[in-house]
Structure formats: structure tokens, C-alpha cells
Scaffold this motif. Structure first.
Motif: not given
Length: 265
Positions: A38-43
Motif C-alpha cells: 500500500p501507499r501510506i502517509a504518516d502525518l
């Protein structure tokens, strides 16, 4: 509200306790639409320690940690790898430029005024079946925060610190988050938990807040070491009375609010 400076070393002094809610958040996240890659962003990735946990859970994922603090990003880049990178971004203005299977935020949104207005931008950037997951501290009415605000507003400190600190409206109630996030085509899970952290060492609650909620005060008094020490001494004495040390350590109750939103897919 001016963003505080951050000290990664101080923040990570209580990393085990701070990371516990992130594990509990991920436990409710469930499968992602493009697993195992998957494509994941940790903001609000901070020092990158929880971003590394995302990469460990999904080894084939392309993960990006975003933060606005250069000091935190410098520390976070020690975790970088072929599929794990870090970039500067302000959560108050960040609009995703690509599609994500998971956007996650751990203990960030309390620093972002009006953060519920950002939800539509982030939800629109999710792939079908994607997830938005976040947790925020819900302890602004705890002694650790009320005593800090009262001291800052006292006659001794009002001119320099009055109105500087966040108030209870920095985060919303679980019911309010549920209202903001619920819509057709979404499955929303919102809950709260109060952790009873057993802290050890001398003045451990003061040590904890030095890495987070106390940062604006430390910044405001950075040019006056004598005043800074005077505030810390007065605040330390208040914390000692509010959180007395016991035979096994100091109990520090900490309430947190969680939300997981899965889109239709």
C-alpha cells in the motif's frame, strides 16, 4: 498559535508509553486495499519511530512521514530506507498530491487549530477502501495541563505567558469527531481510552510534559534562563502535589481519543 520547537531526545524519553496508543490505533486499522504494497502517509511523523512501525507492519509499503519540524525530520531520517522516506509538510495546509491507502496521524492534531476542516482533503485522497486513522490526547482538563495554564496566567507570568497555552478546545469530544467523520460510504469507529502510565524517576510528569505540552513555555522563556528555571520550579512543585510518587512509581492518568474511518471500496 506558533508551532513549538521540538527536541527529539526529550520526546523519546517516554517512547514506550507514547507509542502504546499508536499500537492500539493500528490494531483497529484492518487490511488496506493494496496490501501487501500500500501507499501510506504518516502525518506528524515526529522522530520517525512510529513511522518505522508502519514500515515494519507493511514491509512492501511505500511510506512517507511528514512533519513541519526540521529537528524532528533530522532525527526521523535515521529510519529511512528504500521504501521509507520523510518530507516536510504542515498538517494545517497539507493537501495530498497523490492517493493513499492509509493516512495516519499520531498525537498531532491537537497542535492544528481547526483540524476538522482538513478531514475532507485527506478523505478525498484515500483509495477506495482506504483508511484515515488518528489519535489525539484528551487530557487538557488533567492537572498536568490545568496547573500549567493557571500558572502561566498568574500575575507573575501573565505578561509573558498569558494566552500562550492550548486549552481544552484544542481537541474535540469523541461524539464531535464522529459527527465530523460520518457520511454515506464510510465506516467510522471512534473511542476513548484512559491509560494509567506508571512513571519512574524524579519528577517524571514534569519530564513527560517537557517533551510536549510545556514546549511553548520553554520556547517563550528560552532567552531568560533564570525566569525559565523559576517557572519550572513552581510548576514542578504543583505537579508533585497533584501526582504524588508511590512505592512503585508515579501514576499518570492519560486520556486519549481515537478515530478510524474506512471508505467504501
Amino acid at each position: 498559535m506558533t508551532a513549538p520547537s521540538w527536541d527529539p531526545r526529550q520526546y523519546l524519553r517516554h517512547a514506550d508509553h507514547r507509542t502504546r496508543p499508536f499500537h492500539d490505533l493500528l490494531a483497529r486499522t484492518g487490511p488496506l486495499p493494496h496490501e501487501p504494497a500500500p501507499r501510506i502517509a504518516d502525518l506528524g511523523c515526529g522522530a520517525g519511530n512510529v513511522t518505522a512501525l508502519l514500515a515494519a507492519r507493511w514491509p512492501g509499503a511505500r511510506v512517507t512521514g511528514y512533519d513541519s519540524s526540521p529537528h524532528m525530520l533530522e532525527s526521523a531520517r535515521a529510519h529511512a530506507g528504500p521504501l521509507l522516506d520523510f518530507a516536510e509538510a504542515d498538517a494545517g495546509t497539507w493537501v495530498p498530491a497523490e492517493t493513499y491507502d492509509l493516512i495516519v496521524s499520531n498525537a498531532l492534531l491537537q497542535w492544528v487549530p481547526g483540524h476538522t476542516a482538513r478531514f475532507p482533503h485527506w478523505l478525498d485522497a484515500l483509495a477506495p477502501g482506504g483508511t484515515l486513522a488518528f489519535q489525539v490526547p484528551g487530557n487538557f482538563d488533567a492537572p498536568s495541563h490545568t496547573l500549567m495554564r493557571e500558572l502561566a496566567a498568574s500575575p507573575r507570568w501573565h505578561d509573558r505567558l498569558g494566552g500562550l497555552l492550548r486549552h481544552a478546545d484544542a481537541v474535540h469530544t469523541p461524539a464531535e469527531y464522529l459527527e465530523h467523520l460520518t457520511a454515506p460510504g464510510r465506516v467510522v469507529d471512534v473511542w476513548e481510552t484512559t491509560y494509567l502510565h506508571l512513571l519512574r524517576g524524579e519528577d517524571p510528569v514534569l519530564d513527560w510534559v517537557r517533551g510536549t505540552g510545556l514546549r511553548p513555555v520553554l520556547d517563550a522563556l528560552a532567552d531568560d534562563p533564570q525566569a525559565r528555571e523559576a517557572f519550572l520550579t513552581a510548576y514542578r512543585d504543583l505537579l508533585r502535589a497533584a501526582y504524588p510518587a508511590g512505592p512503585h512509581g508515579t501514576v499518570f492518568p492519560f486520556r486519549r481519543v481515537f478515530a478510524v474511518v474506512r471508505t467504501a471500496g
